[in-house]
Design a protein around this motif. Structure first.
Motif, PDB file in Angstrom:
ATOM      1  N   GLY A  19      68.317 104.101 -16.158  1.00  0.00           N
ATOM      2  CA  GLY A  19      69.867 104.273 -17.264  1.00  0.00           C
ATOM      3  C   GLY A  19      70.877 103.762 -15.965  1.00  0.00           C
ATOM      4  O   GLY A  19      70.505 103.076 -15.133  1.00  0.00           O
ATOM      5  N   LEU A  20      72.266 103.732 -15.987  1.00  0.00           N
ATOM      6  CA  LEU A  20      72.738 103.917 -15.694  1.00  0.00           C
ATOM      7  C   LEU A  20      73.618 105.230 -14.882  1.00  0.00           C
ATOM      8  O   LEU A  20      73.943 105.651 -15.055  1.00  0.00           O
ATOM      9  N   THR A  21      74.004 104.586 -13.580  1.00  0.00           N
ATOM     10  CA  THR A  21      75.028 106.284 -12.726  1.00  0.00           C
ATOM     11  C   THR A  21      76.324 105.796 -12.007  1.00  0.00           C
ATOM     12  O   THR A  21      76.963 104.274 -11.605  1.00  0.00           O
ATOM     13  N   VAL A  22      77.177 106.174 -12.790  1.00  0.00           N
ATOM     14  CA  VAL A  22      78.367 106.040 -12.781  1.00  0.00           C
ATOM     15  C   VAL A  22      78.595 106.640 -11.254  1.00  0.00           C
ATOM     16  O   VAL A  22      79.337 107.759 -11.572  1.00  0.00           O
ATOM     17  N   PRO A  23      80.577 106.798 -11.042  1.00  0.00           N
ATOM     18  CA  PRO A  23      80.449 107.613 -10.067  1.00  0.00           C
ATOM     19  C   PRO A  23      81.942 108.586 -10.272  1.00  0.00           C
ATOM     20  O   PRO A  23      82.732 107.494 -10.775  1.00  0.00           O
ATOM     21  N   ALA A  24      81.670 109.344 -10.227  1.00  0.00           N
ATOM     22  CA  ALA A  24      82.836 110.259 -10.626  1.00  0.00           C
ATOM     23  C   ALA A  24      83.944 109.734 -11.098  1.00  0.00           C
ATOM     24  O   ALA A  24      84.704 110.081 -11.639  1.00  0.00           O
ATOM     25  N   ILE A  25      84.842 109.748  -9.212  1.00  0.00           N
ATOM     26  CA  ILE A  25      85.867 109.699  -9.122  1.00  0.00           C
ATOM     27  C   ILE A  25      85.886 108.138  -9.597  1.00  0.00           C
ATOM     28  O   ILE A  25      87.050 107.668  -9.128  1.00  0.00           O
ATOM     29  N   ASP A  26      85.769 107.255  -9.838  1.00  0.00           N
ATOM     30  CA  ASP A  26      85.578 106.045 -10.055  1.00  0.00           C
ATOM     31  C   ASP A  26      85.569 105.326 -11.821  1.00  0.00           C
ATOM     32  O   ASP A  26      85.531 104.121 -12.269  1.00  0.00           O
ATOM     33  N   ILE A  27      85.506 106.525 -12.959  1.00  0.00           N
ATOM     34  CA  ILE A  27      84.509 105.873 -14.242  1.00  0.00           C
ATOM     35  C   ILE A  27      86.232 104.891 -14.661  1.00  0.00           C
ATOM     36  O   ILE A  27      85.488 103.675 -14.807  1.00  0.00           O
ATOM     37  N   PRO A  28      87.678 105.026 -14.551  1.00  0.00           N
ATOM     38  CA  PRO A  28      87.969 104.037 -14.828  1.00  0.00           C
ATOM     39  C   PRO A  28      88.320 102.624 -14.867  1.00  0.00           C
ATOM     40  O   PRO A  28      87.484 101.563 -14.964  1.00  0.00           O
ATOM     41  N   ILE A  29      88.045 102.796 -13.067  1.00  0.00           N
ATOM     42  CA  ILE A  29      87.698 101.252 -12.272  1.00  0.00           C
ATOM     43  C   ILE A  29      86.353 101.309 -12.781  1.00  0.00           C
ATOM     44  O   ILE A  29      85.913  99.118 -12.570  1.00  0.00           O
ATOM     45  N   TRP A  30      85.124 101.867 -12.490  1.00  0.00           N
ATOM     46  CA  TRP A  30      83.796 101.652 -13.190  1.00  0.00           C
ATOM     47  C   TRP A  30      84.111 100.640 -14.832  1.00  0.00           C
ATOM     48  O   TRP A  30      83.171  99.666 -14.694  1.00  0.00           O
ATOM     49  N   LEU A  31      84.378 101.341 -15.466  1.00  0.00           N
ATOM     50  CA  LEU A  31      85.475 100.680 -17.198  1.00  0.00           C
ATOM     51  C   LEU A  31      85.287  99.388 -17.127  1.00  0.00           C
ATOM     52  O   LEU A  31      84.919  98.459 -17.518  1.00  0.00           O
ATOM     53  N   LEU A  32      86.641  99.579 -15.767  1.00  0.00           N
ATOM     54  CA  LEU A  32      87.328  98.049 -15.796  1.00  0.00           C
ATOM     55  C   LEU A  32      86.810  96.942 -15.542  1.00  0.00           C
ATOM     56  O   LEU A  32      86.783  95.953 -15.257  1.00  0.00           O
ATOM     57  N   GLU A  33      85.326  96.918 -14.582  1.00  0.00           N
ATOM     58  CA  GLU A  33      85.410  96.379 -13.410  1.00  0.00           C
ATOM     59  C   GLU A  33      83.721  95.351 -15.069  1.00  0.00           C
ATOM     60  O   GLU A  33      83.648  93.992 -14.805  1.00  0.00           O
ATOM     61  N   ARG A  34      83.303  96.566 -16.088  1.00  0.00           N
ATOM     62  CA  ARG A  34      82.914  96.151 -16.947  1.00  0.00           C
ATOM     63  C   ARG A  34      83.539  95.606 -18.162  1.00  0.00           C
ATOM     64  O   ARG A  34      82.817  95.136 -19.558  1.00  0.00           O
ATOM     65  N   ARG A  35      84.306  95.676 -17.741  1.00  0.00           N
ATOM     66  CA  ARG A  35      86.065  94.952 -19.477  1.00  0.00           C
ATOM     67  C   ARG A  35      85.402  96.103 -20.315  1.00  0.00           C
ATOM     68  O   ARG A  35      85.169  95.379 -21.440  1.00  0.00           O
ATOM     69  N   LYS A  36      85.450  96.790 -19.945  1.00  0.00           N
ATOM     70  CA  LYS A  36      85.012  97.895 -21.636  1.00  0.00           C
ATOM     71  C   LYS A  36      87.200  98.939 -21.579  1.00  0.00           C
ATOM     72  O   LYS A  36      86.750  99.234 -22.643  1.00  0.00           O
ATOM     73  N   VAL A  37      87.010  98.346 -20.582  1.00  0.00           N
ATOM     74  CA  VAL A  37      88.967  99.084 -20.647  1.00  0.00           C
ATOM     75  C   VAL A  37      89.840  97.612 -20.347  1.00  0.00           C
ATOM     76  O   VAL A  37      89.643  97.008 -19.647  1.00  0.00           O
ATOM     77  N   SER A  38      91.374  98.334 -20.994  1.00  0.00           N
ATOM     78  CA  SER A  38      91.923  96.937 -20.776  1.00  0.00           C
ATOM     79  C   SER A  38      92.843  97.641 -19.702  1.00  0.00           C
ATOM     80  O   SER A  38      92.461  97.801 -18.720  1.00  0.00           O
ATOM     81  N   LYS A  39      92.957  95.948 -18.748  1.00  0.00           N
ATOM     82  CA  LYS A  39      93.920  95.876 -17.472  1.00  0.00           C
ATOM     83  C   LYS A  39      94.798  97.180 -17.757  1.00  0.00           C
ATOM     84  O   LYS A  39      95.342  97.855 -16.326  1.00  0.00           O
ATOM     85  N   ASP A  40      95.447  97.230 -18.713  1.00  0.00           N
ATOM     86  CA  ASP A  40      96.812  98.497 -18.680  1.00  0.00           C
ATOM     87  C   ASP A  40      96.348  99.264 -18.816  1.00  0.00           C
ATOM     88  O   ASP A  40      97.655 100.109 -19.178  1.00  0.00           O
ATOM     89  N   TRP A  41      95.387 100.087 -18.558  1.00  0.00           N
ATOM     90  CA  TRP A  41      95.099 101.582 -19.211  1.00  0.00           C
ATOM     91  C   TRP A  41      95.803 102.161 -18.280  1.00  0.00           C
ATOM     92  O   TRP A  41      96.359 103.010 -19.245  1.00  0.00           O
ATOM     93  N   GLY A  42      96.759 102.443 -17.169  1.00  0.00           N
ATOM     94  CA  GLY A  42      97.518 102.673 -16.733  1.00  0.00           C
ATOM     95  C   GLY A  42      98.865 102.896 -17.746  1.00  0.00           C
ATOM     96  O   GLY A  42      99.290 104.402 -18.070  1.00  0.00           O
ATOM     97  N   LYS A  43      99.442 102.182 -17.715  1.00  0.00           N
ATOM     98  CA  LYS A  43     100.315 102.120 -18.757  1.00  0.00           C
ATOM     99  C   LYS A  43     100.768 102.957 -20.048  1.00  0.00           C
ATOM    100  O   LYS A  43     100.553 103.944 -20.237  1.00  0.00           O
ATOM    101  N   ARG A  44      98.999 102.583 -20.359  1.00  0.00           N
ATOM    102  CA  ARG A  44      99.125 102.966 -22.034  1.00  0.00           C
ATOM    103  C   ARG A  44      98.417 104.876 -21.947  1.00  0.00           C
ATOM    104  O   ARG A  44      99.152 105.587 -22.289  1.00  0.00           O
ATOM    105  N   ILE A  45      97.903 105.240 -20.573  1.00  0.00           N
ATOM    106  CA  ILE A  45      97.483 106.779 -20.537  1.00  0.00           C
ATOM    107  C   ILE A  45      98.847 107.081 -20.244  1.00  0.00           C
ATOM    108  O   ILE A  45      99.120 108.017 -21.427  1.00  0.00           O
ATOM    109  N   LYS A  46     100.270 106.556 -19.722  1.00  0.00           N
ATOM    110  CA  LYS A  46     101.313 107.385 -19.491  1.00  0.00           C
ATOM    111  C   LYS A  46     101.981 107.800 -20.421  1.00  0.00           C
ATOM    112  O   LYS A  46     102.647 108.422 -21.109  1.00  0.00           O
TER     113      LYS A  46
END
Length: 503
Positions: A19-46
């Motif tokens: 399967g896949l190995t995901v770095p614990a401290i880079d989960i949002p970036i890892w998902l963004l690199e694979r286009r599984k989250v939107s680019k403005d995820w930081g603003k949406r979290i706030k």
């Protein structure tokens, strides 16, 4: 393996066994690199966090939602999608969920806002970025900070233990020094005032020992020899006054000074003075109690004038007796007369040494005294090396006794009892230092205990944070696995994504 992969992950899973190995401290970036989250995820979290704070404040403002209050307190501010789902369920089961619209919806604004937050979390996998953000924060800041704090406290705890150990050693050394100095003084150190004053009991032993040496017939013969020698050699008419005080002690011993003054003046010695002379050393046995009593006499005014007068009379007489006894001096204890006697001994020693040098050197000037048949018999019989050697030995012994440092200290206490305070202060200095060191030792022990408590507290917090990370990792693994339809492993490796972007 560089083909673009969308949605299904079967080809990638084949490329990476297990399967896949995901770095614990880079989960949002890892998902963004694979286009599984939107680019403005930081603003949406706030935005989600802001809305969540409003809902939580609204919940806390309602006393009827006490069960939810307890739940929020247990979470300690960590509210993710999973917790919002629980809050939604609890709200529906509470009084907020009783009122519904005609279409089956809930009229409660808190429930509506909670469902809005849940929807915002689920849209574009935003909840996974919030989980990743929390894991990253804990692993990059909370955990290192706690570990650094624990190391700091460990170092501080060792230092405090070392300081406490040194303070305890200093306290013990001070107690040992106190005991050693008390032993050298010959006291126990339990009651310094009385014990120091009681040391004057030793004075009679020194004085009697010295008087015994000076009362030897050998010393009497030497005094006679010295006077005759001076009279013979210098035709002196005052030879009988030479070594006057030394001669008196040799004849009469260590009497009280008043007897010497009367005898020098050619006056008779009254019986009262003879009685006092026999008890001249008795004052040393009760010196401490007499002095302490004299300085603590309470002259309280008594209403009965007659009894007050009698009391004052008795107290006054008693104090007079005490003062007289304290001031009672003998030939060897009186400082002025003792200095004269020491001068006599020094003069005698000087004459004896010079005469020995003359006799051993056989100087011509010496022979004239031997050849004169008219010289006194005492000079003819005793002008030899053996006689002067014996005299010199006895004179030096008496001088050593009278100049003994301990005797000087004891006589100083007798003549000036307040001087005991200096000795007492010197001794108490060790006790004061010991007590100070013990207080420091206690302080360091308390400080060590506090530090150990902080260490345990930080360790408990660290363990709790690591458990939270494991829980969040499980939630992230589950969510990511649902997206990529393959097993997911969360790695604690630092740095950016360990998977090369495939698009």
């Amino acid at each position: 393996y560089q083909r673009r992969v969308h949605g299904d992950c079967n080809n990638l899973q084949m490329a990476i066994p297990g399967g896949l190995t995901v770095p614990a401290i880079d989960i949002p970036i890892w998902l963004l690199e694979r286009r599984k989250v939107s680019k403005d995820w930081g603003k949406r979290i706030k935005a989600v966090e802001s809305k969540g704070e409003q809902v939580i404040e609204a919940i806390k403002a309602k006393p009827t939602l006490s069960s939810i209050h307890s739940f929020l307190n247990d979470q300690q501010g960590l509210i993710q999608l999973k917790e919002w789902l629980v809050i939604e369920k609890m709200l529906i089961e509470s009084s907020e969920g009783k009122d519904k619209t005609l279409f089956g919806g809930y009229t409660s604004q808190i429930i509506k806002d909670t469902r809005l937050i849940i929807g915002m979390h689920k849209k574009d996998n935003l909840y996974l970025t919030t989980i990743g953000k929390e894991i990253s924060h804990i692993l990059q800041f909370e955990v290192p900070g706690l570990k650094k704090q624990i190391l700091f406290f460990d170092k501080q705890e060792k230092e405090e233990r070392s300081y406490g150990k040194d303070a305890l050693k200093s306290a013990n050394d001070a107690v040992e020094s106190y005991a050693k100095e008390c032993k050298s003084l010959g006291i126990e150190g339990k009651n310094l005032d009385t014990e120091i004053l009681d040391l004057v009991r030793e004075i009679p032993g020194y004085l009697e020992n010295c008087a015994t040496k000076l009362k030897l017939p050998l010393i009497a013969k030497f005094i006679s020899f010295y006077r005759e020698y001076d009279k013979y050699m210098n035709n002196s008419e005052n030879s009988s006054n030479l070594l006057e005080r030394l001669a008196y002690v040799q004849q009469s011993g260590d009497t009280i000074t008043e007897m010497f003054k009367l005898k020098t003046a050619g006056m008779p010695i009254p019986p009262e003075l003879e009685t006092r002379n026999k008890a001249k050393y008795d004052i040393y046995n009760s010196f401490a109690s007499d002095y302490l009593q004299s300085v603590s006499t309470d002259f309280t005014i008594i209403e009965d004038t007659t009894s007050a007068s009698n009391q004052d009379s008795k107290e006054g007489k008693k104090e007079t007796d005490i003062r007289r006894n304290i001031a009672e001096e003998t030939m060897l204890s009186d400082k002025t007369i003792r200095d004269f006697i020491l001068n006599d001994i020094v003069e005698s020693e000087a004459f004896t040494k010079r005469r020995l040098q003359e006799l051993r050197g056989s100087e011509q000037a010496t022979f004239t005294t031997y050849e004169d048949i008219n010289k006194p018999a005492i000079l003819q019989d005793n002008d030899n090396i053996e006689f002067f050697t014996s005299v010199l030995q006895e004179l030096q012994t008496a001088y050593q006794i009278l100049t003994n440092k301990r005797l000087y200290m004891l006589l100083n206490i007798k003549h000036n009892p307040v001087s005991k305070d200096r000795i007492k202060a010197k001794l108490e200095m060790h006790i004061t230092w010991s007590e100070k060191c013990k207080r420091e030792c206690k302080y360091h022990e308390e400080k060590t205990s506090e530090i150990l408590h902080e260490i345990e507290k930080n360790k408990a917090t660290l363990e709790k944070q690591l458990k939270i990370v494991e829980t969040l990792k499980d939630d992230a693994k589950k969510g990511i696995a649902e997206i990529f339809k393959c097993p997911i492993e969360i790695s604690q490796q630092l740095g950016s994504s360990i998977i090369t972007p495939l698009y």
